[in-house]
Design a protein around this motif. Sequence first.
Motif, short mmCIF file in Angstrom:
data_model
loop_
_atom_site.label_atom_id
_atom_site.label_comp_id
_atom_site.label_asym_id
_atom_site.label_seq_id
_atom_site.Cartn_x
_atom_site.Cartn_y
_atom_site.Cartn_z
N HIS A 15 4.83 -13.12 -9.26
CA HIS A 15 4.21 -11.94 -9.85
C HIS A 15 4.32 -10.81 -8.83
N GLN A 16 4.91 -9.72 -9.24
CA GLN A 16 5.16 -8.60 -8.33
C GLN A 16 4.66 -7.31 -8.95
N GLY A 17 3.69 -6.68 -8.27
CA GLY A 17 3.26 -5.35 -8.71
C GLY A 17 4.30 -4.31 -8.31
N ARG A 18 4.64 -3.43 -9.24
CA ARG A 18 5.65 -2.39 -9.00
C ARG A 18 4.98 -1.03 -9.16
N TYR A 19 5.24 -0.16 -8.19
CA TYR A 19 4.61 1.16 -8.21
C TYR A 19 5.48 2.12 -7.43
N ASN A 20 5.63 3.32 -7.94
CA ASN A 20 6.45 4.32 -7.25
C ASN A 20 5.96 5.72 -7.62
N PRO A 21 5.16 6.34 -6.75
CA PRO A 21 4.70 7.71 -7.02
C PRO A 21 5.64 8.72 -6.36
N LYS A 22 6.14 9.67 -7.14
CA LYS A 22 7.09 10.65 -6.61
C LYS A 22 6.65 12.05 -7.01
N VAL A 35 0.85 -1.18 0.00
CA VAL A 35 0.00 0.00 0.00
C VAL A 35 0.88 1.24 0.00
N PHE A 36 0.63 2.16 -0.94
CA PHE A 36 1.44 3.36 -1.08
C PHE A 36 0.70 4.57 -0.52
N ASP A 37 1.44 5.66 -0.36
CA ASP A 37 0.86 6.80 0.36
C ASP A 37 -0.24 7.49 -0.42
N ASP A 38 -0.38 7.22 -1.73
CA ASP A 38 -1.49 7.80 -2.48
C ASP A 38 -2.69 6.87 -2.55
N GLY A 39 -2.64 5.76 -1.78
CA GLY A 39 -3.76 4.83 -1.74
C GLY A 39 -3.68 3.68 -2.72
N PHE A 91 3.77 0.32 2.81
CA PHE A 91 3.49 -0.75 3.77
C PHE A 91 3.15 -2.02 2.99
N GLN A 92 3.70 -3.15 3.47
CA GLN A 92 3.52 -4.42 2.78
C GLN A 92 3.09 -5.49 3.79
N LEU A 93 2.04 -6.21 3.45
CA LEU A 93 1.56 -7.32 4.27
C LEU A 93 1.67 -8.59 3.45
N VAL A 94 2.43 -9.57 3.97
CA VAL A 94 2.72 -10.79 3.21
C VAL A 94 2.52 -12.00 4.11
N ALA A 95 1.91 -13.03 3.55
CA ALA A 95 1.74 -14.31 4.26
C ALA A 95 2.40 -15.42 3.46
N ARG A 96 3.01 -16.38 4.17
CA ARG A 96 3.63 -17.55 3.56
C ARG A 96 3.03 -18.81 4.18
N ASN A 120 10.62 3.30 3.87
CA ASN A 120 10.69 4.75 3.68
C ASN A 120 9.85 5.49 4.72
N LEU A 121 10.00 5.08 5.97
CA LEU A 121 9.17 5.64 7.03
C LEU A 121 9.55 7.08 7.38
N LEU A 122 10.69 7.56 6.90
CA LEU A 122 11.11 8.95 7.16
C LEU A 122 10.86 9.86 5.96
N ASP A 123 10.11 9.35 4.97
CA ASP A 123 9.85 10.14 3.75
C ASP A 123 11.15 10.69 3.16
N ALA A 124 12.08 9.79 2.92
CA ALA A 124 13.40 10.20 2.44
C ALA A 124 13.30 10.96 1.12
N SER A 125 14.17 11.92 0.95
CA SER A 125 14.20 12.71 -0.27
C SER A 125 15.55 12.55 -0.97
N LYS A 126 15.53 12.83 -2.25
CA LYS A 126 16.74 12.90 -3.05
C LYS A 126 16.90 14.35 -3.51
N ASP A 127 18.01 14.97 -3.14
CA ASP A 127 18.25 16.38 -3.46
C ASP A 127 19.45 16.50 -4.37
N GLU A 128 19.26 17.15 -5.52
CA GLU A 128 20.34 17.31 -6.49
C GLU A 128 20.57 18.79 -6.79
#
Length: 774
Positions: free
Chosen positions: A209-216, A180-184, A766-771, A728-736
């Motif tokens: 099968h892995q869903g990949r998502y990254n909103p920036k 689950v990503f911060d934009d829902g 956040f990721q919830l996984v069961a094995r 990424n619990l600290l909302d890390a940023s990349k600054d250039e």
Amino acid sequence: MKRQLLAVSLSQAIALALPMQAAAQTAATPQDAQTAPVELDGVVVTGQIVYRDRADAVAPTLSYDLAYFQRFEPRTVGDMLKRVPSVAFLSDVLEYDGARLRGMDPGYTQILINGKKVPGAGDDRSFFVDRIPAEVVERIEIVRSPSANRSGDAMAGAINIVLRDAYEFDGAYIRAGASVFDDGEVTPTLAGVASGDFAGGHALVGISHQGRYNPKQKQSLRYEAPGGAFVDREDQSDTRDGTDDSFNLSYTRELGPGRLSLSGLYVKTDRTETEHSREFNVRTGSTPDHLLSVNDQVVDIDQENLALSLGYAIDAGGGRTEVEASYARFKDTQFDTEEEIAYDAEETPPVFDGYEGTRTLGDMRDSERALTVSHKRDLGGATLAFGVDYTGKDRDARLRTSEVEAEDEGAPLPPYVDFETAASTIEERRVDPYLMFSGSRGLIDWETGLRYETTDVDVTADGAAWSNDYATLLPSAHLRWNLGDDDRISLSLARTVRRPAFRDLLPLLLEEEYGDNDFIGDPQLDPERAWGLDLGFEHRLGRRGIVGVNLFYRDVQDLIEIVSTGQPSATALDDHAEDIEDFLADHPGATPETPGYPQLDPDSWVYTAANVGDGHVYGVELDLSTPLTALGLPDTGVFLNYSWLDSSVKDALGKRRFNDQARSVFNVGFIHDIPSAGLTFGASYRRQGDAYARLLAEEVTTEYGADLEAFVEKRFGKKWTVRLTGSNLLDASKDETFHAFDTLGDQIDRDYDEYERETEKAGPVFQLVARYVF
């Protein structure tokens, strides 16, 4: 060509010696005893904390089982590698693609799958490790200094990704979950692994099968110069959405007098990158009265990785002979459309100034075929190993570009019909024989070897062809002094190479690649070569803990740097042509002999790549992995590694570090297990030092914020495990920070074209996984 003939002759001699030697010997060494496979439930559902392994190899190697990483539920090999010593990344936030051992460019790091090279997408020959799902991995090996029986393309070191093997595991399990990503947005993950007896042997099959998502979100502030007048602001959303699907297979069986092994890995990536940006001529606010441009870019990416290997090993003639054939392929297809509406900032409010679009169709195929014949035997006081590796590599690239524009406001863009095409092919053929000895004497374990690597290169671009060949002798030596059961010192000396990046080989003119300067590759480039030294100490803490420190040094020769060809750039020629046109308008009938007639005086040039420099890379690496048993906390484990990294190289502006080398990498974390409750929790913290790059007409400083991850795990009997992880619990940023110039002269004089500060951010995941184990 004499060097190539020498390699072929030596290779043929080795190949002929194998059957002759087997026939001459009458005593045979028994095959390795069959070892019972490890039950998968011991790997998947476990309440025991797993620490870094002590490797048996004499060459300095760090080994990490999947269980070392698994509690934090890594999605990819990139997620795994961010926790190990000296591995840095220069990726977007939440992305870990090009691994940078010792902080160096990914092209200096050799990526292996089951000990074999694999082709990748990078122009610098790098392989993006985030394309391999973590679920298929058995362990990760960090090989700090190479041995003669492996390719020497490992100046910074090698990362060996060892896949799960049918010979090692038995059982089955499934894995399912969601992120689950911060934009829902919610993305799924599903995987299964099964292993057991099949067709007279043992097989392992995995699917994922892995869903990949990254909103920036990004924001750029641009100025005329540092401390200068404000120019504009750009706000951008950048979303990467896709899936990774993988299938892996391993099969082993006894066949005749030997053992047959087969392995395969297929990974398919479908990905869409969507960027939407708007530029304004004010620091804050987004009203239309201050709008300068609207830009939209959509890139559809379709990639496929395939790696196959077939091997046969036989004990005969007093030794062990192995023959292995492998095939690896990488396909990359991209459909890139970028469209921009611009507004004239000279008017208040800005008025429509144009609408233009660019469509780029990229198609790249990279394949490698390899054949290895090797023999290993006991000589009494030492072990002899020799063999020959053949590699054939083909890289075909095709790039088609179409540019269109609409001058009237509200008018649609014309269709993308007329495409300019650039096509190129790079073929490499390598024959690399090697000879290696190893053994033990008292407290000393030792290994020494010699590898002779030869390369023939053929380059074609736009119908023209070039050829080059080179060879390098690569000696290596490793010593390990066992001071006792707990302490050991290692010393390694090895020579390595780094072959030229593909872009540096292609003689295709890239206009305005560096400010106003153009670039064209050189197919006659030779590889960079380096001598490397590693000195390490390792101490075992109790039964399971390890602490180690390693010092390394690389002396790099024939460094590839950017140099001027002395030819004026396309921009300089265009400016000169405009000056002549203006002069003739004022002086009809003028000739070059007319006083005041414009003379070509370029300040920008065509640059190329050349072997012109030397460099030095050095640093200190510390790692710790141990339970806190001495403090009365046997169920608490701590992990720590820190790497201090540095280097030096000279360019046209003076001394600098190797481009984009992070100054440091720091990881620390803990895991605490509560056996009576079947509960485990932990956290990890990562911080990467600043990186600096100085290129022609551009200088970039990159800084990352800290990354905090945490997990909690609950086990239900011996079959079920459920984990919740947060990244990424600290909302890390990349600054250039970008310092841009038009020419080298402007860069030396600090006459800026533009100064930009860009910040990129992403929220927690956040990721919830069961094995479940069968």
